[in-house]
Design a protein around this motif. Structure first.
Motif, short mmCIF file in Angstrom:
data_model
loop_
_atom_site.label_atom_id
_atom_site.label_comp_id
_atom_site.label_asym_id
_atom_site.label_seq_id
_atom_site.Cartn_x
_atom_site.Cartn_y
_atom_site.Cartn_z
N PRO A 20 0.95 -1.30 -0.21
CA PRO A 20 -0.01 -0.02 -0.02
C PRO A 20 0.54 1.26 0.02
O PRO A 20 1.92 1.29 0.62
CB PRO A 20 -0.75 -0.18 1.28
CG PRO A 20 -0.95 -1.81 1.38
CD PRO A 20 0.24 -2.27 1.03
N GLU B 22 -6.28 8.57 8.53
CA GLU B 22 -7.03 7.98 7.48
C GLU B 22 -6.99 8.89 6.21
O GLU B 22 -7.34 10.03 6.23
CB GLU B 22 -8.39 7.48 7.97
CG GLU B 22 -8.36 6.34 8.60
CD GLU B 22 -8.00 4.90 7.99
OE1 GLU B 22 -7.99 4.92 6.54
OE2 GLU B 22 -7.76 4.03 8.69
N LEU C 168 -7.88 4.92 2.20
CA LEU C 168 -6.87 4.12 1.42
C LEU C 168 -5.55 3.84 2.33
O LEU C 168 -4.50 3.12 1.74
CB LEU C 168 -6.26 5.15 0.51
CG LEU C 168 -7.42 5.25 -0.87
CD1 LEU C 168 -6.97 6.33 -1.77
CD2 LEU C 168 -7.35 3.96 -1.53
N ASN D 105 -4.23 0.21 2.53
CA ASN D 105 -5.18 -0.52 1.42
C ASN D 105 -4.43 -0.56 0.25
O ASN D 105 -3.88 0.11 -0.53
CB ASN D 105 -6.27 0.53 1.10
CG ASN D 105 -7.48 0.02 0.23
OD1 ASN D 105 -7.29 -1.07 -0.30
ND2 ASN D 105 -8.68 0.40 0.47
N ASP E 117 -5.35 -1.30 -2.63
CA ASP E 117 -6.01 -0.70 -3.84
C ASP E 117 -5.14 0.29 -4.38
O ASP E 117 -5.17 0.53 -5.68
CB ASP E 117 -7.35 -0.10 -3.66
CG ASP E 117 -8.63 -1.11 -3.51
OD1 ASP E 117 -8.43 -2.22 -3.68
OD2 ASP E 117 -9.54 -0.59 -2.91
#
Length: 401
Positions: free
Chosen positions: A234, A246, A250, A253, A255
């Motif tokens: 990540p 945060e 993400l 994460n 992604d």
């Protein structure tokens, strides 16, 4: 029977009790509900003549003056409201209405637009929401009339849409409220007097074409990395020695993942060994060198369906470069007012301290190679000065440990 007119303003001001004032206001409301706005107005003017009023009384008087068709008296009452409460949304809308009646469209729009800005995000009662909708429709119609006029005028001066420079067209889009003004907003360090440019063009740098000529070799090395995805992690990882933060879900994460070739001022030798041609190609460029913050060289992977929300970078003395390598349809990138699509093998160069965001609306992953270069406007002496100031910052932090 009609309410008797005021015979002596001074008498009311000197002798009226609070109980009488309250009774006149109640009677005015009753008269208004009974369809007698003239009687309501006479009673409310008795109250205002005493000088003992508040916003609600002046709003009520503005309402009854509106009902009697006396726009000038309504305007005076609204002015009294706004003198006491400049952010009264309903009064701002009514003031806009009176400016429309006075054929002052630009003045009216200023009041309507202020009312809508103040109402944005608030919980609004239904009747006021209807008024805001009406004001919004009026503002939109006025904006269209204004734009049509200006477009026709510019065309008559030889400046039709096809004869304008992109910069001049953007100035009109900002004028008409279709685009915003974006500035550099670095989160860590601002270097002043640099041009506020969203993108730089590939043709401005003589090293772009030789780099783009090596895209096939870089893509081949990337294909090997993607077979196992070993080394991707990540992009945002929470530091255990700092409070957890945060970023739109993400943090930690995958992604939004990266594989670094150069990170925190150091080469990542294991990764470089797996893609040596990529590293050699990038190391020839005018990379920003502010260790340990830069340079950064990394493959950035954005998974299918993922989005990186709007954010800004840390230092405006550098530019960020994206070399697109895997770009399925449905991907996009915005810097400031301008959206561009990644095209495989064609570099994007931009100022990341201007708000930017990225998205992948496809069902496949997107990968770009990212690195940072010195801004061309920052000369050698200033580059050395920047390196010195950040070395000093880091020395201070180290001494404090």
């Amino acid at each position: 029977m009609p309410v008797a007119p005021i015979c002596s303003t001074e008498r009311f001001a000197m002798t009226a009790t609070n109980a009488e004032l309250e009774a006149w206001v109640r009677d005015a409301v009753t008269a208004l509900q009974a369809g007698k706005p003239h009687d309501a107005r006479a009673l409310l003017e008795r109250v205002t003549a005493t000088g003992r009023t508040n916003v609600q009384i002046w709003m009520l008087l503005a309402h009854v003056c509106r009902a009697t068709g006396d726009g000038a008296a309504q305007d005076r009452a609204i002015d009294e409201v706004l003198r006491r409460d400049a952010d009264n949304i309903r009064a701002l809308i009514w003031k806009g209405d009176t400016r429309v009646a006075a054929r002052d469209e630009q003045g009216a729009m200023s009041f309507y637009e202020r009312a809508m800005r103040l109402a944005d995000g608030q919980s609004i009662p239904p009747d006021l929401a209807t008024e805001l909708e009406r004001a919004g429709a009026a503002a939109q119609a006025a904006s269209l009339r204004y734009r049509t006029h200006l477009e026709d005028f510019l065309t008559s001066q030889g400046l039709s849409s096809g004869a304008r420079s992109p910069r001049f067209q953007e100035s009109l889009d900002i004028l008409f409220g279709e685009k915003r003004i974006f500035y550099q907003q670095p989160s860590a360090y601002y270097y002043p007097q640099l041009p506020q440019r969203q993108y730089y063009e590939r043709e401005e740098f003589d090293w772009v074409a030789p780099l783009e000529a090596q895209v096939d070799a870089i893509r081949a090395e990337l294909a090997g990395l993607l077979e196992t995805r070993e080394g991707f992690r990540p992009y945002l990882v929470n530091a255990p020695d700092r409070p957890r933060t945060e970023f739109h879900g993400l943090t930690d994460n995958p992604d939004w993942s990266t594989l670094y070739l150069w990170e925190n001022g150091e080469p990542v030798t294991d990764h470089i060994a797996r893609c040596p041609r990529t590293f050699d190609a990038i190391r020839q460029l005018p990379l920003c060198d502010i260790a340990p913050r830069a340079p950064t060289i990394m493959f950035s992977l954005l998974r299918a369906g993922a989005r990186i929300p709007a954010h800004t970078g840390i230092i405006n003395a550098r530019l960020i470069c994206h070399l697109p390598l895997v770009v399925p349809p449905g991907c996009g990138f915005r810097v400031g007012n301008e959206v561009r699509e990644w095209e495989v093998g064609k570099l994007l160069i931009f100022d990341d301290t201007i708000e930017h965001e990225a998205w992948n609306e496809s069902d496949e992953d997107r990968v770009v190679l990212i690195f940072d270069i010195w801004r061309p406007e920052v000369g050698e002496a200033d580059r050395a000065a920047l390196q010195a100031v950040f070395a000093g910052i880091d020395a201070y932090a180290a001494a404090a440990r």
